[in-house]
Design a protein around this motif. Structure first.
Motif, short mmCIF file in Angstrom:
data_model
loop_
_atom_site.label_atom_id
_atom_site.label_comp_id
_atom_site.label_asym_id
_atom_site.label_seq_id
_atom_site.Cartn_x
_atom_site.Cartn_y
_atom_site.Cartn_z
N GLU A 36 42.23 24.32 36.84
CA GLU A 36 40.80 24.61 36.65
C GLU A 36 40.45 26.00 37.18
O GLU A 36 39.77 26.78 36.51
N TYR A 37 40.92 26.29 38.39
CA TYR A 37 40.60 27.58 38.98
C TYR A 37 41.18 28.71 38.14
O TYR A 37 40.56 29.75 37.94
N ASN A 38 42.39 28.50 37.63
CA ASN A 38 43.03 29.54 36.84
C ASN A 38 42.35 29.75 35.49
O ASN A 38 42.33 30.87 34.98
N ILE A 39 41.78 28.69 34.92
CA ILE A 39 41.01 28.89 33.68
C ILE A 39 39.80 29.78 33.98
O ILE A 39 39.48 30.70 33.22
N ILE A 96 38.70 34.89 25.70
CA ILE A 96 39.17 33.51 25.86
C ILE A 96 40.08 33.46 27.08
O ILE A 96 40.80 34.43 27.35
N SER A 97 40.01 32.37 27.82
CA SER A 97 40.91 32.21 28.95
C SER A 97 41.92 31.10 28.67
O SER A 97 41.54 30.02 28.25
N TYR A 98 43.19 31.40 28.89
CA TYR A 98 44.21 30.37 28.81
C TYR A 98 44.68 29.93 30.19
O TYR A 98 45.63 29.16 30.31
N GLY A 99 44.01 30.44 31.23
CA GLY A 99 44.43 30.04 32.58
C GLY A 99 45.91 30.30 32.77
O GLY A 99 46.42 31.36 32.43
N ILE A 123 38.28 42.36 18.30
CA ILE A 123 39.41 41.85 19.09
C ILE A 123 39.00 40.65 19.94
O ILE A 123 37.82 40.44 20.23
N GLU A 124 40.04 39.89 20.30
CA GLU A 124 39.85 38.81 21.29
C GLU A 124 40.72 39.16 22.48
O GLU A 124 41.92 39.42 22.33
N VAL A 125 40.10 39.21 23.65
CA VAL A 125 40.85 39.48 24.88
C VAL A 125 41.21 38.13 25.51
O VAL A 125 40.34 37.32 25.80
N GLU A 126 42.52 37.93 25.69
CA GLU A 126 43.00 36.68 26.31
C GLU A 126 43.26 36.92 27.79
O GLU A 126 44.04 37.80 28.14
N GLY A 127 42.63 36.12 28.64
CA GLY A 127 42.91 36.21 30.08
C GLY A 127 43.95 35.17 30.47
O GLY A 127 43.84 34.01 30.09
N HIS A 128 44.97 35.61 31.19
CA HIS A 128 46.05 34.71 31.62
C HIS A 128 46.30 34.84 33.12
O HIS A 128 46.01 35.88 33.72
N CYS A 129 46.90 33.80 33.67
CA CYS A 129 47.21 33.78 35.11
C CYS A 129 48.66 33.39 35.33
O CYS A 129 49.31 32.86 34.43
N ASP A 130 49.13 33.60 36.56
CA ASP A 130 50.46 33.09 36.86
C ASP A 130 50.37 31.60 37.21
O ASP A 130 49.29 31.03 37.28
#
Lengths: 457, 168
Positions: free
Chosen positions: B110-113, B140-143, B97-104
């Motif tokens: 930059e900080y959200n990535i 993976i981070s999509y910020g 699996i790939e875990v995607e991290g997301h933010c509001d």
């Protein structure tokens, strides 16, 4: 050749309360006169009151730009005469954007009263303009030449002149170059009117990079990889634009070659590679990498190879930027539990905390003048553009409306570009470093992440 | 529901009949359709007798994990979701699996990535603690670049501060 005139404008003076009051009283008097003339020229009054609000807090010198004439005997098309009008308008808009100059517009009420058919130098002087610019356009084929002269309105003495030639289709750039040179003659500093702004827009459905003139004209799409492209920054001399892209899946750092149009992969370490910024000597890149488990700051060489790991903290370290000398780096860290700004030497030692107000400070950019850092601070739940001295003093909030993000200095350190959702959509704005003269560059929404070029080649 | 059961029943009967007459196949009389709903085609060849067809796992089976503002720790109320996701990974040892991290949308790109990366990392660590092999989990981070829900306000933000699972 360029030389600084003997009329070099002295460093501006911040107004204290008393002089501000005096100015306001003086302006109110003039406003009353203009209001009396409201039926004659309502647009003029509206413009004036707008300026009364926006240029608050900074003493300005007034300058006038006469309508440009066309060299007698030269044959022009009607489109050419439109061009001449627009060149003068662009020069006016440019000069007016300077934090220290206000452009005085022709006052029809005054002219009628004085029974003038065109403004004279003395007339401009009486309207408060210290300097007057005059220009003459000449068309030859597709070429446009504009010669301009600068006068001191009271004495009528000409103190500077210059000439620019370009294809007439490129008249905007020609006008910007004239305004640049006028600012150079007046202040001894290079103007920013021939600079560009890179920003991110999702107008195609994907976040791609775009380039436009500093005033929002000539928008040009740089990337088309249909992924996510963010965080552009210019390298010294504007040869490259570094950016973070998801074009190969993971966020990696790329550079776009402005001359060749080629895109090159710089950093593709495991995890996040983001926010690459080139040092002022063009030899190093500072960026954040998460290859060691969490986001840390690194120095890479210009080809992307890791030279030094700068930070060692279990917290987030992000958003690095260089001091103009390249000896220090400002960045964001949440090591105290929320994001704050810090400064360290470029070898990672001597870390000191810069911001203590608020619980969300991020996105620093170091002024090219070296004295201030512009950043984003969350104040009462709203994100605002703020400045702070590198000593930690003079925390100042520049914006009021909406949420504002991603501030970046102009190359002269007198202006800031940023994005804001104040209009309901995300757009790119510019303003001067006091928070005055805000102008919107984009329309249609989804425009974020601006970066201001240097003075270029 | 009754119709569905009826159709299932009919299929079962058909399979039985078909199985019984394997050696001497005779045309099976088509049952009268109960309604206009097309009956699923009868499974012509009998299911292979060896292992039953591996049940499919879908991305939608994985639960999304939500976070607090500017935080990347796994909330206690989100552990159930992660435990379930870990259970799926144990039941299907062949999937990665790939875990995607997301933010509001609040805060900077930059900080959200970096924050999205930390969210994905803390999910990965939680799964490893539950016995899932680290090399099955990519992050993976999509910020804040790929919100699940457009718009603004706490309800929207809460849905966008998330870690989502993708099958690689």
């Amino acid at each position: 050749m360029r030389k600084i005139s003997t009329f070099v404008h002295c460093e501006y003076h911040r107004e204290d309360g008393r002089t501000l009051l005096r100015t306001l009283v003086a302006r109110a008097g003039l406003l009353a006169v203009l209001l009396a003339a409201a039926s004659v020229c309502p647009a003029q009054v509206k413009d004036f009151t707008a300026r009364l609000e926006t240029k608050r807090g900074v003493e300005v010198t007034k300058i006038a730009v006469d309508d440009f004439t066309v060299k007698s005997g030269s044959f022009i098309l009607s489109s050419d005469s439109t061009t001449v009008v627009r060149v003068a308008d662009i020069v006016r808009a440019d000069l007016d954007f300077s934090p220290f100059y206000d452009v005085v517009l022709p006052d029809t009420f005054y002219m009628r009263h004085m029974e003038m058919s065109a403004m004279t130098l003395l007339g401009w002087s009486q309207l408060g303009a210290e300097y007057v610019a005059r220009g003459e356009a000449e068309f030859s084929g597709a070429e446009l030449t504009v010669k301009y002269k600068l006068f001191y309105s009271k004495s009528g003495i000409e103190f500077a002149r210059g000439s620019f030639k370009s294809p007439s289709s490129n008249f905007r750039r020609l006008a910007h170059k004239i305004a640049n040179e006028i600012i150079y003659y007046l202040t001894g500093e290079q103007g920013i009117f021939d600079t560009r702004i890179c920003f991110v827009s999702d107008r195609t459905g994907n976040k791609e990079l775009y380039l436009c003139d500093y005033d929002g004209a000539n928008i040009y799409q740089l990337t088309g990889n249909k992924s996510i492209n963010v965080s552009p920054s210019f390298s010294p001399e504007d040869r490259n634009i570094l950016f973070t892209s998801y074009m190969r899946g993971d966020p990696q750092i790329y550079q776009y070659d402005v001359v060749s149009g080629a895109t090159e992969l710089l950093a593709a370490y495991p995890g996040v590679n983001s926010t690459g910024r080139v040092s002022p000597d063009d030899k190093l890149i500072v960026c954040s990498l998460s290859r060691d488990g969490d986001s840390e700051l690194y120095l890479l060489d210009r080809s992307g190879k890791i030279k030094t790991r700068l930070t060692y903290s279990p917290a987030i370290e992000s958003s690095p930027c260089w001091s103009p000398t390249g000896s220090e780096i400002a960045f964001t860290s949440d090591r105290i539990g929320n994001p704050q700004l810090y400064i360290m030497d470029k070898d990672g030692i001597n870390v000191r905390r810069l911001t203590f107000l608020g619980n969300y400070n991020d996105s620093p950019d170091w002024s090219p003048k070296g004295d201030k850092i512009v950043f984003v601070s969350r104040v009462n739940g709203k994100f605002n553009i703020c400045t702070i001295d590198v000593t930690g003093e003079n925390f100042r909030v520049l914006t009021e409306l909406g949420n504002n993000e991603n501030p970046r200095w102009s190359p002269d350190g007198n202006h800031v570009v940023f994005s804001s959702n104040r209009s309901g959509t995300k757009e790119v704005y510019i303003m001067d470093r006091f928070g005055n003269e805000e102008r919107r560059l984009t329309t249609g929404g989804g425009n974020t992440n601006p970066a201001w070029s240097g003075h270029g080649q | 529901m009754k119709k569905f059961l009826l159709i299932i029943g009919l299929i079962a009967v058909m399979v039985m009949i078909y199985g019984c007459h394997k050696n001497t196949p005779v045309p099976v009389e088509q049952p009268t359709p109960v309604d206009t709903t097309p009956a699923p085609p009868p499974p012509a060849p009998p299911p292979p007798p060896q292992e039953p067809a591996a049940p499919e796992v879908k991305e939608a089976d994985f639960m999304i994990v939500y976070f607090d503002f500017d935080k990347s720790n796994v909330r206690t109320d989100q552990r159930v979701a992660l435990d379930k996701n870990a259970g799926i990974m144990k039941n299907f040892p062949n999937i990665n699996i790939e875990v995607e991290g997301h933010c509001d949308e609040r805060g900077t790109v930059e900080y959200n990535i970096a924050l999205g990366d930390r969210r994905a990392q803390s999910v990965k660590k939680y799964l490893i603690d539950l016995g899932i092999s680290a090399d099955r989990i990519k992050t993976i981070s999509y910020g804040k670049e790929r919100p699940a829900v457009p718009g603004t306000g706490e309800d929207v933000w809460a849905q966008n501060r998330r870690a989502a699972f993708r099958i690689k």
